[in-house]
Design a protein around this motif. Structure first.
Motif, PDB file in Angstrom:
ATOM      1  N   SER A   1      92.346 -16.886  -8.703  1.00 55.56           N
ATOM      2  CA  SER A   1      91.750 -17.036  -7.370  1.00 55.56           C
ATOM      3  C   SER A   1      92.686 -16.415  -6.350  1.00 55.56           C
ATOM      4  O   SER A   1      93.834 -16.080  -6.659  1.00 55.56           O
ATOM      5  CB  SER A   1      91.567 -18.522  -7.043  1.00 55.56           C
ATOM      6  OG  SER A   1      92.840 -19.146  -6.944  1.00 55.56           O
ATOM      7  N   GLY A   2      92.183 -16.325  -5.134  1.00 56.28           N
ATOM      8  CA  GLY A   2      93.002 -15.807  -4.053  1.00 56.28           C
ATOM      9  C   GLY A   2      94.177 -16.725  -3.749  1.00 56.28           C
ATOM     10  O   GLY A   2      95.305 -16.272  -3.562  1.00 56.28           O
ATOM     11  N   ALA A   3      93.883 -18.019  -3.709  1.00 62.54           N
ATOM     12  CA  ALA A   3      94.955 -18.975  -3.405  1.00 62.54           C
ATOM     13  C   ALA A   3      96.073 -18.859  -4.434  1.00 62.54           C
ATOM     14  O   ALA A   3      97.259 -18.881  -4.091  1.00 62.54           O
ATOM     15  CB  ALA A   3      94.395 -20.399  -3.383  1.00 62.54           C
TER      16      ALA A   3
ATOM     17  N   ASN B   1      98.177 -15.842  -3.887  1.00 70.06           N
ATOM     18  CA  ASN B   1      99.104 -16.062  -2.771  1.00 70.06           C
ATOM     19  C   ASN B   1     100.225 -17.030  -3.136  1.00 70.06           C
ATOM     20  O   ASN B   1     101.354 -16.887  -2.663  1.00 70.06           O
ATOM     21  CB  ASN B   1      98.341 -16.559  -1.540  1.00 70.06           C
ATOM     22  CG  ASN B   1      97.549 -15.442  -0.878  1.00 70.06           C
ATOM     23  OD1 ASN B   1      97.903 -14.265  -1.006  1.00 70.06           O
ATOM     24  ND2 ASN B   1      96.480 -15.785  -0.191  1.00 70.06           N
TER      25      ASN B   1
ATOM     26  N   PHE C   1      93.973 -16.615   7.117  1.00 70.44           N
ATOM     27  CA  PHE C   1      93.459 -17.514   6.079  1.00 70.44           C
ATOM     28  C   PHE C   1      94.057 -17.081   4.750  1.00 70.44           C
ATOM     29  O   PHE C   1      93.924 -15.932   4.353  1.00 70.44           O
ATOM     30  CB  PHE C   1      91.929 -17.482   6.006  1.00 70.44           C
ATOM     31  CG  PHE C   1      91.390 -18.476   5.011  1.00 70.44           C
ATOM     32  CD1 PHE C   1      91.176 -19.796   5.377  1.00 70.44           C
ATOM     33  CD2 PHE C   1      91.145 -18.105   3.697  1.00 70.44           C
ATOM     34  CE1 PHE C   1      90.727 -20.734   4.459  1.00 70.44           C
ATOM     35  CE2 PHE C   1      90.688 -19.035   2.772  1.00 70.44           C
ATOM     36  CZ  PHE C   1      90.477 -20.351   3.148  1.00 70.44           C
ATOM     37  N   HIS C   2      94.715 -18.020   4.075  1.00 70.70           N
ATOM     38  CA  HIS C   2      95.365 -17.658   2.817  1.00 70.70           C
ATOM     39  C   HIS C   2      95.001 -18.572   1.659  1.00 70.70           C
ATOM     40  O   HIS C   2      95.522 -18.385   0.557  1.00 70.70           O
ATOM     41  CB  HIS C   2      96.883 -17.607   3.012  1.00 70.70           C
ATOM     42  CG  HIS C   2      97.309 -16.577   4.020  1.00 70.70           C
ATOM     43  ND1 HIS C   2      97.138 -15.222   3.807  1.00 70.70           N
ATOM     44  CD2 HIS C   2      97.854 -16.688   5.255  1.00 70.70           C
ATOM     45  CE1 HIS C   2      97.585 -14.555   4.868  1.00 70.70           C
ATOM     46  NE2 HIS C   2      98.008 -15.418   5.766  1.00 70.70           N
ATOM     47  N   GLY C   3      94.127 -19.568   1.877  1.00 69.36           N
ATOM     48  CA  GLY C   3      93.691 -20.399   0.762  1.00 69.36           C
ATOM     49  C   GLY C   3      93.678 -21.875   1.083  1.00 69.36           C
ATOM     50  O   GLY C   3      94.006 -22.281   2.206  1.00 69.36           O
TER      51      GLY C   3
ATOM     52  N   GLU D   1      97.136 -10.341   6.689  1.00 72.27           N
ATOM     53  CA  GLU D   1      95.886  -9.706   6.275  1.00 72.27           C
ATOM     54  C   GLU D   1      95.689  -8.506   7.206  1.00 72.27           C
ATOM     55  O   GLU D   1      95.728  -8.690   8.431  1.00 72.27           O
ATOM     56  CB  GLU D   1      94.688 -10.630   6.505  1.00 72.27           C
ATOM     57  CG  GLU D   1      94.590 -11.895   5.715  1.00 72.27           C
ATOM     58  CD  GLU D   1      93.690 -12.899   6.453  1.00 72.27           C
ATOM     59  OE1 GLU D   1      92.469 -12.900   6.216  1.00 72.27           O
ATOM     60  OE2 GLU D   1      94.202 -13.670   7.281  1.00 72.27           O
TER      61      GLU D   1
ATOM     62  N   GLU E   1      88.384 -14.631   7.450  1.00 74.73           N
ATOM     63  CA  GLU E   1      87.879 -15.923   7.923  1.00 74.73           C
ATOM     64  C   GLU E   1      88.193 -16.119   9.408  1.00 74.73           C
ATOM     65  O   GLU E   1      87.486 -16.845  10.109  1.00 74.73           O
ATOM     66  CB  GLU E   1      88.506 -17.065   7.115  1.00 74.73           C
ATOM     67  CG  GLU E   1      88.333 -16.967   5.603  1.00 74.73           C
ATOM     68  CD  GLU E   1      86.896 -16.880   5.168  1.00 74.73           C
ATOM     69  OE1 GLU E   1      86.091 -17.693   5.645  1.00 74.73           O
ATOM     70  OE2 GLU E   1      86.581 -15.992   4.355  1.00 74.73           O
TER      71      GLU E   1
ATOM     72  N   ASP F   1      98.012  -9.851   2.123  1.00 76.33           N
ATOM     73  CA  ASP F   1      96.929 -10.597   1.477  1.00 76.33           C
ATOM     74  C   ASP F   1      95.667  -9.751   1.523  1.00 76.33           C
ATOM     75  O   ASP F   1      95.041  -9.594   2.574  1.00 76.33           O
ATOM     76  CB  ASP F   1      96.729 -11.929   2.218  1.00 76.33           C
ATOM     77  CG  ASP F   1      95.602 -12.773   1.615  1.00 76.33           C
ATOM     78  OD1 ASP F   1      94.765 -12.221   0.865  1.00 76.33           O
ATOM     79  OD2 ASP F   1      95.541 -13.981   1.913  1.00 76.33           O
TER      80      ASP F   1
ATOM     81  N   VAL G   1      93.014 -10.367  -0.472  1.00 79.22           N
ATOM     82  CA  VAL G   1      92.027 -11.119  -1.241  1.00 79.22           C
ATOM     83  C   VAL G   1      90.612 -10.716  -0.818  1.00 79.22           C
ATOM     84  O   VAL G   1      89.735 -10.503  -1.656  1.00 79.22           O
ATOM     85  CB  VAL G   1      92.257 -12.636  -1.085  1.00 79.22           C
ATOM     86  CG1 VAL G   1      91.122 -13.437  -1.711  1.00 79.22           C
ATOM     87  CG2 VAL G   1      93.587 -13.036  -1.732  1.00 79.22           C
ATOM     88  N   GLN G   2      90.416 -10.591   0.497  1.00 80.71           N
ATOM     89  CA  GLN G   2      89.091 -10.206   0.989  1.00 80.71           C
ATOM     90  C   GLN G   2      88.989  -8.716   1.288  1.00 80.71           C
ATOM     91  O   GLN G   2      87.962  -8.082   1.033  1.00 80.71           O
ATOM     92  CB  GLN G   2      88.763 -11.019   2.249  1.00 80.71           C
ATOM     93  CG  GLN G   2      87.327 -10.922   2.695  1.00 80.71           C
ATOM     94  CD  GLN G   2      86.919 -12.013   3.690  1.00 80.71           C
ATOM     95  OE1 GLN G   2      86.041 -11.801   4.500  1.00 80.71           O
ATOM     96  NE2 GLN G   2      87.528 -13.170   3.637  1.00 80.71           N
TER      97      GLN G   2
ATOM     98  N   LYS H   1      88.841 -12.022  -4.972  1.00 83.39           N
ATOM     99  CA  LYS H   1      87.413 -11.836  -4.663  1.00 83.39           C
ATOM    100  C   LYS H   1      86.731 -10.650  -5.362  1.00 83.39           C
ATOM    101  O   LYS H   1      86.258 -10.788  -6.481  1.00 83.39           O
ATOM    102  CB  LYS H   1      87.221 -11.774  -3.148  1.00 83.39           C
ATOM    103  CG  LYS H   1      87.523 -13.126  -2.470  1.00 83.39           C
ATOM    104  CD  LYS H   1      86.963 -13.228  -1.064  1.00 83.39           C
ATOM    105  CE  LYS H   1      87.021 -14.650  -0.547  1.00 83.39           C
ATOM    106  NZ  LYS H   1      88.154 -14.985   0.311  1.00 83.39           N
TER     107      LYS H   1
HETATM  108  C1  LIG Z   1      89.115 -16.125   0.312  1.00 83.92           C
HETATM  109  C2  LIG Z   1      90.489 -15.854   0.718  1.00 83.92           C
HETATM  110  C3  LIG Z   1      91.578 -16.520   0.120  1.00 83.92           C
HETATM  111  C4  LIG Z   1      91.394 -17.643  -0.873  1.00 83.92           C
HETATM  112  O1  LIG Z   1      90.800 -17.214  -2.041  1.00 83.92           O
HETATM  113  P1  LIG Z   1      90.235 -18.279  -3.097  1.00 83.92           P
HETATM  114  O2  LIG Z   1      89.770 -17.437  -4.240  1.00 83.92           O
HETATM  115  O3  LIG Z   1      89.127 -19.029  -2.422  1.00 83.92           O
HETATM  116  O4  LIG Z   1      91.366 -19.166  -3.456  1.00 83.92           O
HETATM  117  C5  LIG Z   1      92.854 -16.142   0.485  1.00 83.92           C
HETATM  118  N1  LIG Z   1      93.071 -15.163   1.390  1.00 83.92           N
HETATM  119  C6  LIG Z   1      92.055 -14.510   1.985  1.00 83.92           C
HETATM  120  C7  LIG Z   1      92.366 -13.417   2.952  1.00 83.92           C
HETATM  121  C8  LIG Z   1      90.735 -14.832   1.681  1.00 83.92           C
HETATM  122  O5  LIG Z   1      89.734 -14.200   2.297  1.00 83.92           O
END
Ligand SMILES: *Cc1c(COP(=O)(O)O)cnc(C)c1O
Length: 389
Positions: free
Chosen positions: A102-104, A107, A136-138, A189, A194, A222, A224-225, A251
């Motif tokens: 996962s993203g969390a 991180n 937003f990091h999780g 980011e 978010e 980060d 993730v998104q 993601k």
């Molecule tokens: C969604 C998101 C996360 C968390 O990811 P999860 O898979 O829900 O744990 C972390 N950082 C960013 C920038 C995100 O958009």
């Protein structure tokens, strides 16, 4: 017999405010609800279904691996994880990859790298990580602490110590906070998702890199998104021409299967050693095989089409009736509407278009390969809803 909604209300933890729709399937950028109604998907499960729903190439890659070996644990070598790491490194210049789910989790790995790097370089006082307001990091206790939004914090104190939040795009504030005796890393980011789909300025991103280099502070991004083609580059940091020490992503990398990755450069590749981090499901062969098929398709041609579609959306929505501003990068787009974002999203849903919100904006994260005609149709619905009273 209970409906899915009734069952969910009775048995699933009430942590989500769901839309009143049950999704059952779809194809590409069209998803279908339980009544057979079709929607153009402008949210892709929050930037996850990069190539849409039931994508044939991804399904084939996943199915092939599923029939061979679904899991092995990290006690053994497996080919999909190794090949995925190779592709990620070759396409980014990073040197090593740690896989989670996962993203969390990606991180968390980055944060552990920062902690150990700081400790080894400058001792036990050097453990702080600077993140940005509205980041937003999780949702884990530590990634919540990293997240620069107090509303997520208040009910869960005390959070993990050592996170400092500074204003995005404010180099002076960053510079004042970045005392290398205490600060091990800066985590950003490039486009806050978010937090309202706000791209950082190039001046800030390049300035943050320079400052980190001068003070031997790690620069961690980060993605993730923003990652995996979303912003029109494979990773958003590449749009800025920076060289981060750590890059996290998740993601869209999995196209729907859980996977997270933490990439390290030459400076950070050996920070974590054997026994210092792990994840039972990390580099799961099925998720990794799917991710390989995703990355193989994010080539120059696809990235060009992402940028072209982005340009179309920005031009179509900017200055349209009821639309105050359009922000973001690539196919990660925030739309500030005169009407409340929630009302716009609900009415779009009624009219067959699924959108998301981010703070007070309508957020659009369509599939990277959304056919242009569908994109146009969705944008016309959004325009018409935003223009109505
Ligand atoms: C969604 C998101 C996360 C968390 O990811 P999860 O898979 O829900 O744990 C972390 N950082 C960013 C920038 C995100 O958009």
């Amino acid at each position: 017999m209970m409906t899915t909604k009734e069952k969910d209300k009775l048995y699933v933890a009430p942590t989500y405010a769901r839309f009143d729709v049950e999704l059952v399937g779809g194809k590409g950028s069209v998803v279908t609800d339980e009544k057979g109604k079709e929607y153009i998907d402008m949210g892709t499960g929050i930037a996850v279904n990069a190539f849409g729903v039931a994508d044939e190439k991804w399904v084939a890659a996943v199915t092939e691996q599923l029939n061979k070996l679904q899991h092995s644990s990290n006690l053994y070598y497996t080919a999909p994880g190794a090949s995925l790491a190779e592709i990620l490194c070759e396409r980014t210049g990073m040197k090593k990859v740690f896989f989670g789910n996962s993203g969390a989790e990606a991180n968390e790995c980055a944060i552990k790298i920062a902690r150990k790097y700081g400790y080894e370089k400058r001792g036990a006082k050097c453990y702080k990580i600077i993140t940005l307001v509205n980041s937003f990091h999780g949702r884990t206790i530590t990634t919540l602490a990293a997240t620069g939004q107090d509303k997520f914090h208040t009910l869960f104190l005390p959070l993990t110590d050592g996170f400092v939040h500074v204003k995005a795009n404010d180099l002076d504030e960053l510079s004042a906070a970045a005392n290398p005796d205490e600060v091990a890393a800066v985590l950003i980011e490039c486009v806050q998702g978010e937090g309202g789909v706000n791209a950082l300025t190039a001046e800030f991103v390049l300035g943050a890199e320079k400052l980190c280099r001068e003070r031997d502070i790690l620069l961690m991004v980060d993605e993730v998104q923003t990652g995996n083609g979303r912003t029109g580059a494979l990773y958003a940091y590449q749009n800025f021409g920076i060289s981060p020490d750590v890059v996290t992503t998740a993601k869209g990398l999995g196209n729907g299967l859980p996977i997270g990755a933490c990439m390290m450069n030459e400076r950070t590749q050996y920070v974590l050693g054997a026994g210092e981090h792990g994840s039972t499901f990390g580099a799961n062969p099925v998720a990794a095989a799917g991710a390989i098929s995703v990355l193989e398709r994010i080539d120059d041609e696809l990235l060009t089409s992402v940028r072209d579609k982005s340009k179309y959306v920005f031009e179509a929505l900017s200055g349209a009736k009821g639309i105050e501003s359009v922000s973001g990068m690539g196919l990660m787009i925030g739309v500030k509407t005169k009407r409340s974002a929630k009302d716009v999203v609900n009415e779009c849903m009624e009219r067959g278009v699924l959108c998301l919100t981010a703070k007070d904006k309508v957020r659009l994260l369509p599939a990277l390969n959304i056919p242009f005609e569908l994109l146009q149709k969705a944008i016309n619905v959004i325009k018409s809803v935003a223009a109505s009273e």
